[in-house]
Design a protein around this motif. Structure first.
Motif, PDB file in Angstrom:
ATOM      1  N   SER A  78     -38.683 -97.941  10.805  1.00  0.00           N
ATOM      2  CA  SER A  78     -37.371 -98.590  10.799  1.00  0.00           C
ATOM      3  C   SER A  78     -36.258 -97.551  10.778  1.00  0.00           C
ATOM      4  O   SER A  78     -35.204 -97.737  11.412  1.00  0.00           O
ATOM      5  CB  SER A  78     -37.248 -99.534   9.604  1.00  0.00           C
ATOM      6  N   ILE A  79     -36.481 -96.449  10.079  1.00  0.00           N
ATOM      7  CA  ILE A  79     -35.484 -95.371  10.053  1.00  0.00           C
ATOM      8  C   ILE A  79     -35.363 -94.741  11.439  1.00  0.00           C
ATOM      9  O   ILE A  79     -34.260 -94.447  11.911  1.00  0.00           O
ATOM     10  CB  ILE A  79     -35.866 -94.312   9.001  1.00  0.00           C
ATOM     11  N   VAL A  80     -36.513 -94.548  12.090  1.00  0.00           N
ATOM     12  CA  VAL A  80     -36.516 -93.976  13.439  1.00  0.00           C
ATOM     13  C   VAL A  80     -35.774 -94.888  14.416  1.00  0.00           C
ATOM     14  O   VAL A  80     -34.965 -94.430  15.222  1.00  0.00           O
ATOM     15  CB  VAL A  80     -37.964 -93.746  13.924  1.00  0.00           C
ATOM     16  N   GLU A  81     -36.028 -96.183  14.338  1.00  0.00           N
ATOM     17  CA  GLU A  81     -35.366 -97.129  15.239  1.00  0.00           C
ATOM     18  C   GLU A  81     -33.858 -97.155  15.001  1.00  0.00           C
ATOM     19  O   GLU A  81     -33.076 -97.287  15.949  1.00  0.00           O
ATOM     20  CB  GLU A  81     -35.968 -98.521  15.041  1.00  0.00           C
ATOM     21  N   THR A  82     -33.439 -97.018  13.771  1.00  0.00           N
ATOM     22  CA  THR A  82     -32.014 -97.030  13.447  1.00  0.00           C
ATOM     23  C   THR A  82     -31.300 -95.791  13.958  1.00  0.00           C
ATOM     24  O   THR A  82     -30.155 -95.851  14.414  1.00  0.00           O
ATOM     25  CB  THR A  82     -31.812 -97.153  11.921  1.00  0.00           C
ATOM     26  N   ASN A  83     -32.006 -94.646  13.908  1.00  0.00           N
ATOM     27  CA  ASN A  83     -31.371 -93.370  14.272  1.00  0.00           C
ATOM     28  C   ASN A  83     -31.878 -92.803  15.591  1.00  0.00           C
ATOM     29  O   ASN A  83     -31.670 -91.618  15.873  1.00  0.00           O
ATOM     30  CB  ASN A  83     -31.620 -92.346  13.157  1.00  0.00           C
ATOM     31  N   ALA A  84     -32.541 -93.628  16.390  1.00  0.00           N
ATOM     32  CA  ALA A  84     -33.159 -93.139  17.627  1.00  0.00           C
ATOM     33  C   ALA A  84     -32.176 -92.437  18.555  1.00  0.00           C
ATOM     34  O   ALA A  84     -32.490 -91.407  19.159  1.00  0.00           O
ATOM     35  CB  ALA A  84     -33.827 -94.298  18.360  1.00  0.00           C
ATOM     36  N   SER A  85     -30.971 -92.979  18.690  1.00  0.00           N
ATOM     37  CA  SER A  85     -29.986 -92.385  19.596  1.00  0.00           C
ATOM     38  C   SER A  85     -29.547 -91.010  19.125  1.00  0.00           C
ATOM     39  O   SER A  85     -29.070 -90.191  19.925  1.00  0.00           O
ATOM     40  CB  SER A  85     -28.770 -93.304  19.728  1.00  0.00           C
ATOM     41  N   ASP A  86     -29.708 -90.730  17.831  1.00  0.00           N
ATOM     42  CA  ASP A  86     -29.387 -89.398  17.310  1.00  0.00           C
ATOM     43  C   ASP A  86     -30.527 -88.415  17.574  1.00  0.00           C
ATOM     44  O   ASP A  86     -30.300 -87.214  17.709  1.00  0.00           O
ATOM     45  CB  ASP A  86     -29.115 -89.453  15.805  1.00  0.00           C
ATOM     46  N   TYR A  87     -31.738 -88.939  17.633  1.00  0.00           N
ATOM     47  CA  TYR A  87     -32.899 -88.083  17.850  1.00  0.00           C
ATOM     48  C   TYR A  87     -33.112 -87.743  19.320  1.00  0.00           C
ATOM     49  O   TYR A  87     -33.480 -86.618  19.657  1.00  0.00           O
ATOM     50  CB  TYR A  87     -34.168 -88.780  17.326  1.00  0.00           C
ATOM     51  N   LEU A  88     -32.893 -88.737  20.200  1.00  0.00           N
ATOM     52  CA  LEU A  88     -33.216 -88.562  21.612  1.00  0.00           C
ATOM     53  C   LEU A  88     -32.062 -89.046  22.495  1.00  0.00           C
ATOM     54  O   LEU A  88     -31.462 -90.093  22.208  1.00  0.00           O
ATOM     55  CB  LEU A  88     -34.484 -89.343  21.967  1.00  0.00           C
ATOM     56  N   PRO A  89     -31.772 -88.339  23.573  1.00  0.00           N
ATOM     57  CA  PRO A  89     -30.694 -88.749  24.482  1.00  0.00           C
ATOM     58  C   PRO A  89     -31.176 -89.808  25.475  1.00  0.00           C
ATOM     59  O   PRO A  89     -31.306 -89.548  26.680  1.00  0.00           O
ATOM     60  CB  PRO A  89     -30.335 -87.435  25.189  1.00  0.00           C
ATOM     61  N   VAL A 111     -41.795 -85.947  10.927  1.00  0.00           N
ATOM     62  CA  VAL A 111     -42.211 -87.084  11.754  1.00  0.00           C
ATOM     63  C   VAL A 111     -42.060 -86.764  13.234  1.00  0.00           C
ATOM     64  O   VAL A 111     -41.082 -86.128  13.653  1.00  0.00           O
ATOM     65  CB  VAL A 111     -41.357 -88.329  11.408  1.00  0.00           C
ATOM     66  N   LEU A 112     -43.038 -87.191  14.019  1.00  0.00           N
ATOM     67  CA  LEU A 112     -42.953 -87.071  15.473  1.00  0.00           C
ATOM     68  C   LEU A 112     -42.474 -88.406  16.032  1.00  0.00           C
ATOM     69  O   LEU A 112     -43.138 -89.431  15.874  1.00  0.00           O
ATOM     70  CB  LEU A 112     -44.314 -86.724  16.076  1.00  0.00           C
ATOM     71  N   VAL A 113     -41.305 -88.392  16.661  1.00  0.00           N
ATOM     72  CA  VAL A 113     -40.732 -89.599  17.260  1.00  0.00           C
ATOM     73  C   VAL A 113     -41.146 -89.657  18.727  1.00  0.00           C
ATOM     74  O   VAL A 113     -41.009 -88.677  19.463  1.00  0.00           O
ATOM     75  CB  VAL A 113     -39.193 -89.586  17.155  1.00  0.00           C
ATOM     76  N   ILE A 114     -41.661 -90.800  19.148  1.00  0.00           N
ATOM     77  CA  ILE A 114     -42.138 -90.982  20.526  1.00  0.00           C
ATOM     78  C   ILE A 114     -41.402 -92.150  21.154  1.00  0.00           C
ATOM     79  O   ILE A 114     -41.302 -93.228  20.560  1.00  0.00           O
ATOM     80  CB  ILE A 114     -43.653 -91.257  20.560  1.00  0.00           C
TER      81      ILE A 114
END
Length: 276
Positions: A78-89, A111-114
Motif C-alpha cells: 500500500s505504501i508502494v502504491e501510494t508513492n509509486a509516482s515518486d519511485y518510478l517515472p 524493497v524492490l518495486v516492480i
C-alpha cells in the motif's frame, strides 16, 4: 512441478522455439499461434497440468529499489502504491505494481518495486483463456532468477550473469540477499549474428554458429581481433585523408561515426555519445 509446502519443485522441464511474431518484448501478440504451439508441446510431453506460472522478461518492466521505514509486511504494498509516482517515472494507471521485501532491519525495509504494463498482463490472461489454463502466478523474470540464485551457497558477494536471446542480466547476491540486478538489451543473438557475419555464414547455419560459439572461443577471438585490426587500419587511412583535406572545407558540417569495434582512445576534442 510438485508442491512442497509453500513452494514448488520442478520435476520436468523442456524448451521449444517460440513461433515467429508471437511475442514482442515480453508481450504476447498472438495468443492463438502461441497457445496452439504450447498445448501441442504439453501434449507431446504428456503433461496434463492445468495450472500455470508465467515468468515474464521485458524491457518495459520497470524496477526500482527503495528504502522505507520499518513497517509490517502487509503495509508495504500500500505504501508502494501510494508513492509509486515518486519511485518510478511512469503513468501508474497503465501499470500493475508489486513489491518484494529484500531486507528488513529494526529501522527500515529495503524493497524492490516492480511495475508491469497492464497490456503485458492482459496478453498472458488472453493466452491462458485461449488454452484453458489457469494462471496461478505471473512473476517478473528477475525475481524468478533471484529465488533460484539465493539458494546457491557462496561466500561474500557473488555475481551471476544470465544471457538470453535478446537480453542479458547481471545479478549480485550476498548471503541470500539481492544487492543489485541490472538488465541490458544485448543477448546471445547479437554475438551469434556477429559471428555469422564475420564468418560469412547463411541464416540456415544459425544452429551451427551457436554450437561453434558454445564449444570454444579459440576460433572466435582471432576473428574478432582481425576484424578490429582491419577497422583500426581503416580509421588510420581516414585520419590521413582528413589531414590532407584540412582547410578545404566548403562550409559543410562533417560527422565522424565511431563503431563499437573502434579503438577506445579518442581525440580529447571529439565528443563521445554512449547509448545505455
Amino acid at each position: 512441478s510438485e508442491k512442497k509446502g509453500k513452494s514448488y519443485a520442478i520435476s520436468e522441464s523442456f524448451t521449444f522455439p517460440t513461433p515467429d511474431g508471437c511475442v514482442l518484448d515480453g508481450q504476447v501478440v498472438s495468443e492463438v499461434t502461441l497457445g496452439d504451439k504450447l498445448m501441442g508441446e504439453l501434449s507431446n510431453h504428456d503433461i496434463k497440468a492445468t495450472e500455470v506460472f508465467f515468468s515474464v522478461a521485458s524491457s518495459k518492466i520497470a524496477t526500482r529499489e527503495v528504502t522505507m521505514p520499518a513497517v509490517k509486511d502487509d503495509q508495504i504494498k500500500s505504501i508502494v502504491e501510494t508513492n509509486a509516482s515518486d519511485y518510478l517515472p511512469i503513468d501508474t494507471s497503465k501499470y500493475a505494481l508489486d513489491a518484494i521485501l529484500l531486507e528488513r532491519t529494526d529501522e527500515e525495509c529495503r524493497v524492490l518495486v516492480i511495475a508491469v504494463p497492464n497490456v503485458i498482463i492482459e496478453s498472458y490472461i488472453a493466452l491462458a483463456d485461449y488454452t484453458g489454463l489457469t494462471i496461478t502466478a505471473l512473476d517478473f523474470a528477475g525475481n524468478s532468477q533471484f529465488q533460484v540464485l539465493r539458494t546457491i551457497d557462496g561466500d561474500g558477494v557473488n555475481m551471476y550473469i544470465n544471457v538470453d536471446t535478446d537480453s542479458s542480466s547481471v545479478t549480485f547476491v550476498e548471503d541470500g540477499q539481492l544487492l543489485l540486478q541490472r538488465y541490458m538489451p544485448i543477448g546471445g543473438d547479437d554475438m551469434i549474428c556477429r559471428y555469422m557475419g564475420l564468418k560469412g555464414m547463411e541464416d540456415s547455419e544459425y544452429i551451427s554458429a551457436l554450437g561453434a560459439i558454445s564449444e570454444t572461443s579459440d576460433d572466435i577471438a582471432p576473428t574478432l581481433r582481425q576484424k578490429k585490426s582491419a577497422v583500426e587500419d581503416e580509421d588510420d587511412d581516414s585520419a590521413v585523408h582528413e589531414e590532407e583535406d584540412d582547410g578545404e572545407s566548403d562550409g559543410e558540417s562533417s560527422y565522424n561515426y565511431k563503431s563499437d569495434d573502434d579503438d577506445d582512445e579518442d581525440d580529447d576534442d571529439s565528443p563521445v555519445v554512449e547509448e545505455d
